[in-house]
Design a protein around this motif. Sequence first.
Motif, PDB file in Angstrom:
ATOM      1  N   GLY A 283      33.662  34.312  49.914  1.00 56.53           N
ATOM      2  CA  GLY A 283      33.766  32.905  50.403  1.00 56.53           C
ATOM      3  C   GLY A 283      32.544  32.132  49.949  1.00 56.53           C
ATOM      4  N   PHE A 284      31.373  32.651  50.414  1.00 56.74           N
ATOM      5  CA  PHE A 284      30.046  32.160  50.279  1.00 56.74           C
ATOM      6  C   PHE A 284      29.774  32.129  48.713  1.00 56.74           C
ATOM      7  CE2 PHE A 284      29.016  33.104  54.894  1.00 56.74           C
ATOM      8  CZ  PHE A 284      29.439  32.037  55.466  1.00 56.74           C
ATOM      9  N   GLY A 285      30.027  32.953  48.116  1.00 58.82           N
ATOM     10  CA  GLY A 285      29.609  33.132  46.643  1.00 58.82           C
ATOM     11  C   GLY A 285      30.211  32.285  45.985  1.00 58.82           C
TER      12      GLY A 285
ATOM     13  N   TYR B 127      48.025  34.447  41.002  1.00 55.50           N
ATOM     14  CA  TYR B 127      48.147  33.445  39.870  1.00 55.50           C
ATOM     15  C   TYR B 127      46.637  32.914  39.558  1.00 55.50           C
ATOM     16  CZ  TYR B 127      53.229  33.657  40.500  1.00 55.50           C
ATOM     17  OH  TYR B 127      54.352  34.271  40.729  1.00 55.50           O
ATOM     18  N   LEU B 128      45.915  32.578  40.545  1.00 52.99           N
ATOM     19  CA  LEU B 128      44.563  32.080  40.435  1.00 52.99           C
ATOM     20  C   LEU B 128      43.557  33.326  39.438  1.00 52.99           C
ATOM     21  CD1 LEU B 128      43.634  30.459  43.605  1.00 52.99           C
ATOM     22  CD2 LEU B 128      44.022  29.341  41.348  1.00 52.99           C
ATOM     23  N   ILE B 129      43.796  34.624  40.072  1.00 52.58           N
ATOM     24  CA  ILE B 129      43.040  35.625  39.416  1.00 52.58           C
ATOM     25  C   ILE B 129      43.546  35.589  38.007  1.00 52.58           C
ATOM     26  CG2 ILE B 129      42.597  38.282  39.489  1.00 52.58           C
ATOM     27  CD1 ILE B 129      43.297  38.224  42.442  1.00 52.58           C
TER      28      ILE B 129
ATOM     29  N   MET C 104      35.134  30.722  39.507  1.00 50.54           N
ATOM     30  CA  MET C 104      35.854  30.277  40.873  1.00 50.54           C
ATOM     31  C   MET C 104      37.087  30.641  40.809  1.00 50.54           C
ATOM     32  SD  MET C 104      34.015  26.469  41.346  1.00 50.54           S
ATOM     33  CE  MET C 104      34.302  25.773  39.752  1.00 50.54           C
ATOM     34  N   LEU C 105      37.987  30.615  39.610  1.00 54.01           N
ATOM     35  CA  LEU C 105      39.375  31.029  39.892  1.00 54.01           C
ATOM     36  C   LEU C 105      39.366  32.203  40.121  1.00 54.01           C
ATOM     37  CD1 LEU C 105      40.624  29.310  36.500  1.00 54.01           C
ATOM     38  CD2 LEU C 105      41.280  28.796  38.887  1.00 54.01           C
ATOM     39  N   PHE C 106      38.646  33.050  39.553  1.00 51.34           N
ATOM     40  CA  PHE C 106      38.643  34.701  39.986  1.00 51.34           C
ATOM     41  C   PHE C 106      38.329  35.076  41.337  1.00 51.34           C
ATOM     42  CE2 PHE C 106      38.597  38.997  39.457  1.00 51.34           C
ATOM     43  CZ  PHE C 106      39.279  39.806  38.450  1.00 51.34           C
ATOM     44  N   HIS C 107      37.175  34.502  41.805  1.00 51.15           N
ATOM     45  CA  HIS C 107      36.685  34.679  43.237  1.00 51.15           C
ATOM     46  C   HIS C 107      37.681  34.140  44.292  1.00 51.15           C
ATOM     47  CE1 HIS C 107      33.320  36.172  41.074  1.00 51.15           C
ATOM     48  NE2 HIS C 107      33.054  36.753  42.077  1.00 51.15           N
ATOM     49  N   ALA C 108      38.132  32.797  44.128  1.00 52.02           N
ATOM     50  CA  ALA C 108      38.822  32.278  45.062  1.00 52.02           C
ATOM     51  C   ALA C 108      40.198  32.855  45.113  1.00 52.02           C
ATOM     52  CB  ALA C 108      39.123  30.692  44.500  1.00 52.02           C
ATOM     53  N   GLY C 109      40.903  33.140  43.935  1.00 54.50           N
ATOM     54  CA  GLY C 109      42.247  34.035  43.861  1.00 54.50           C
ATOM     55  C   GLY C 109      42.024  35.250  44.606  1.00 54.50           C
ATOM     56  N   PHE C 110      41.030  35.987  44.402  1.00 52.40           N
ATOM     57  CA  PHE C 110      40.983  37.433  45.151  1.00 52.40           C
ATOM     58  C   PHE C 110      40.641  37.095  46.615  1.00 52.40           C
ATOM     59  CE2 PHE C 110      37.946  41.362  45.520  1.00 52.40           C
ATOM     60  CZ  PHE C 110      39.112  42.159  45.614  1.00 52.40           C
TER      61      PHE C 110
ATOM     62  N   LYS D 198      61.140  40.500  55.085  1.00 49.53           N
ATOM     63  CA  LYS D 198      60.691  39.441  55.142  1.00 49.53           C
ATOM     64  C   LYS D 198      59.052  39.224  55.123  1.00 49.53           C
ATOM     65  CE  LYS D 198      61.866  35.275  57.867  1.00 49.53           C
ATOM     66  NZ  LYS D 198      62.784  34.523  58.779  1.00 49.53           N
ATOM     67  N   ASP D 199      58.535  38.442  54.232  1.00 48.71           N
ATOM     68  CA  ASP D 199      57.268  38.083  54.103  1.00 48.71           C
ATOM     69  C   ASP D 199      56.707  36.768  53.727  1.00 48.71           C
ATOM     70  OD1 ASP D 199      54.472  38.695  53.496  1.00 48.71           O
ATOM     71  OD2 ASP D 199      54.549  39.700  51.691  1.00 48.71           O
ATOM     72  N   PRO D 200      56.608  36.067  55.057  1.00 45.89           N
ATOM     73  CA  PRO D 200      56.362  34.818  54.923  1.00 45.89           C
ATOM     74  C   PRO D 200      54.893  34.403  54.191  1.00 45.89           C
ATOM     75  CG  PRO D 200      56.525  35.438  57.062  1.00 45.89           C
ATOM     76  CD  PRO D 200      56.631  36.757  56.388  1.00 45.89           C
ATOM     77  N   TRP D 201      54.135  35.373  53.987  1.00 44.07           N
ATOM     78  CA  TRP D 201      52.900  35.184  53.704  1.00 44.07           C
ATOM     79  C   TRP D 201      52.763  35.343  52.022  1.00 44.07           C
ATOM     80  CZ3 TRP D 201      47.993  33.503  56.285  1.00 44.07           C
ATOM     81  CH2 TRP D 201      48.162  33.271  57.211  1.00 44.07           C
ATOM     82  N   LEU D 202      53.991  35.837  51.430  1.00 40.87           N
ATOM     83  CA  LEU D 202      53.880  36.073  50.122  1.00 40.87           C
ATOM     84  C   LEU D 202      53.410  35.033  49.221  1.00 40.87           C
ATOM     85  CD1 LEU D 202      54.837  38.442  48.027  1.00 40.87           C
ATOM     86  CD2 LEU D 202      56.976  37.350  47.790  1.00 40.87           C
ATOM     87  N   PRO D 203      54.007  33.626  49.339  1.00 43.28           N
ATOM     88  CA  PRO D 203      53.348  32.378  48.508  1.00 43.28           C
ATOM     89  C   PRO D 203      51.882  32.681  48.463  1.00 43.28           C
ATOM     90  CG  PRO D 203      55.454  31.806  49.962  1.00 43.28           C
ATOM     91  CD  PRO D 203      54.952  33.207  50.365  1.00 43.28           C
ATOM     92  N   VAL D 204      51.246  32.786  49.723  1.00 45.67           N
ATOM     93  CA  VAL D 204      49.919  32.574  49.852  1.00 45.67           C
ATOM     94  C   VAL D 204      49.174  33.747  48.852  1.00 45.67           C
ATOM     95  CG1 VAL D 204      47.830  32.822  51.305  1.00 45.67           C
ATOM     96  CG2 VAL D 204      49.898  31.882  51.976  1.00 45.67           C
ATOM     97  N   VAL D 205      49.897  35.019  48.937  1.00 50.58           N
ATOM     98  CA  VAL D 205      49.250  36.085  48.111  1.00 50.58           C
ATOM     99  C   VAL D 205      49.580  35.826  46.714  1.00 50.58           C
ATOM    100  CG1 VAL D 205      49.448  38.630  47.865  1.00 50.58           C
ATOM    101  CG2 VAL D 205      49.515  37.703  50.119  1.00 50.58           C
ATOM    102  N   TYR D 206      50.650  35.491  46.530  1.00 50.71           N
ATOM    103  CA  TYR D 206      50.947  35.371  44.871  1.00 50.71           C
ATOM    104  C   TYR D 206      50.201  34.052  44.260  1.00 50.71           C
ATOM    105  CZ  TYR D 206      54.805  38.601  44.193  1.00 50.71           C
ATOM    106  OH  TYR D 206      55.623  39.820  43.889  1.00 50.71           O
ATOM    107  N   ALA D 207      49.814  33.106  45.374  1.00 47.05           N
ATOM    108  CA  ALA D 207      48.910  31.871  44.718  1.00 47.05           C
ATOM    109  C   ALA D 207      47.756  32.561  44.313  1.00 47.05           C
ATOM    110  CB  ALA D 207      48.791  31.078  45.863  1.00 47.05           C
ATOM    111  N   GLY D 208      47.142  33.414  45.048  1.00 47.85           N
ATOM    112  CA  GLY D 208      46.092  34.312  44.942  1.00 47.85           C
ATOM    113  C   GLY D 208      46.144  35.116  43.351  1.00 47.85           C
TER     114      GLY D 208
END
Lengths: 266, 411
Positions: B136-138, B391-393, B154-160, B379-389
Amino acid sequence: MTWNEFPIVASVAFACWGGGSVLNLFSAKKQALKVPSHLLMGFGCAVMVAFLVLFWQAIERPPLRTLGETRLWYATMIPLVGFLVEYRWKITWLKFYCMALAAFFLCINLFYPDILDKTLMPALQSVWFVPHVIVYMIGYVFLAAASAAAWHNIYLDYRSQSSERNEAVGHYLAVLGFVFLTFGLLFGAFWAKEAWGHYWTWDPKETWAFIAWLSYLGYLHLHTEKVGKRKLQWYLGLTFFVLLISWFGVNYLPSAQNSVHSYQVS
Amino acid sequence: MQQQQKKFFETGRGYKEGALTACILVAAGWIIELASSGKGVAVPGWPVNGVLFAILVVIVFLVGILLRKHELVAWLGGIPLGLSLISALAGLSIVGGILPQDPEYGSGLLSDIGLNRVFASWPFALVCILFLLNLGFGFVKKLVPFKVSNIQFMLFHAGFWVAVTGALLGSADLQRLAIPLYEGKESKKGYDRVLDSMVEMPFSVYLHDFAIEEYAPILGLYDPVQEKFLPNASRAILEVSPGLHVSWGDIEVEVLEAMPHGTLQGSGDPVPSDSASGVPFAKVRVKYGEKEQTGWINPQGPGTESNYLAVEQFALVLLTGTPKRFSSEVMFIDKSGNKTIATLEVNKPFEFAGWKIYQAGYDEKAGKWSSLSVAEGVKDPWLPVVYAGFYLIMAGNLMFFWQGMKKSSKK
């Protein structure tokens, strides 16, 4: 065309790569040999491509299921990386390592022949099958070439002949390999979600793919940090062994007994 | 020529401190494991994990921007610590990649410090938490001041960051239920492996039919002494069809007839039947030396004994083909009684009421006669968050490829 014809195909490929390499070495003195040498080496790969196409047709499924089948792809693609490097960066030595590696993988298939099996289990019948495996294969091919470059650079350094250009090529290959490794990992996650219900389950194969990915991630950061050149080349050369564990070594580990990633014919 | 030699753990750059920190975190994790008698990490569920996510984001941005000049924050977001944590993650993963990750495996210290469940253990969690701060700090360091040339980074690190944080915190809200379904019955409950108990689902599932499609049956020569099947001359799995010729040394076999489904009535030849009641049959002629024999062979099925031909010390057998496709015709019924008909098949999950339902398994001993189909509800309510990551990666990855190629073409 199946495994029955493979020994002939492999022999032709060996002859092309071997003969082409000899001609290529002589072409340093005799320019006229250069084009025929490239044609001959290229023909070795063309033979392999043709075999893969016919093999795919004969078994009626993508030949990407067993280790023996993936070695065919590997042997086909790795010399192409060597040719690409020569074409793009005018570095001629890498292709010899690449063809030697390709020949090595074909030899494994000759000594440990696969049993031909047309079946494809339901878990593998997915649109992700081909992209996931091929992207990984390309990643492995680039990283094998990067590793070969690193070992060559270590040798050159030992003889005080290291050059920035040679080291740069190893780095570019590692970057390209890492890019494909990342795509392979993510495609695998998307597929796992569709097939097994979750994108990541710490299956031994996943764990080792993650370790290999972390290792190359480490390489990229060490490179950014401008760590000593020699250490970096050693790191790049040795990291490939981690990748080998992820590729097939994992099958021999105690953890593999629980793996869902086992598609080998017993 | 002057060699530029830099030591890996040069003082003042933070490698020593990074390595030490990673070691301390792993050791502290093991101590917590020992002290808590191996309970592992329990990630809090919604909404606490959501709050934690928000707090992490705030810390990363506030501290990362306001205290960016501070030596400690710079070190926390730096590569030396990052590399140390990558090594620690890799080291722990190697343990998890070698030892079977099964709570039943191993005993004593090995299980007390959680080496048989590394990825749910405290050392892994502690390293991950600091790794997320480092990442995060990086990221923030490159975000401000904004530069187009940093977008790939930024895309790679934020996605990860987003993917890992979402996956770790979201694991508490992930529900995976194994749902046993029996033909002609309705099921409301699924087995939760984490809770080790049957839990009620917000809908019920009725299994109308479970079906397996198989590959063609296989011909094999079994050696009872070596307890294995012998490879034939063509080194191929032999799918039975009339006219198939195959040899094992001087044993030559020809398939005269093949019947996909049949039953035995009395001691005569098999008669064709439907798929549900029959087993595959093959009439084969075997020649070895001067001898020759012809007969029907078949695998075992309900009410049907298996038949083989004894050829010298071997047995020529017919094996049922491996499954090509298996699927369940089901009906979902929600709480208000609305019905939805669906087919569950491997690799083709069905979405219903916020759940994804998968075809997971069946009674493998019964094979195609299985009346049990095991579905899995996820049921995985956090899946969209993980997938967003993810896609950023991938976006960052594409740029990385493009950048690498461009850079290389300059050379």
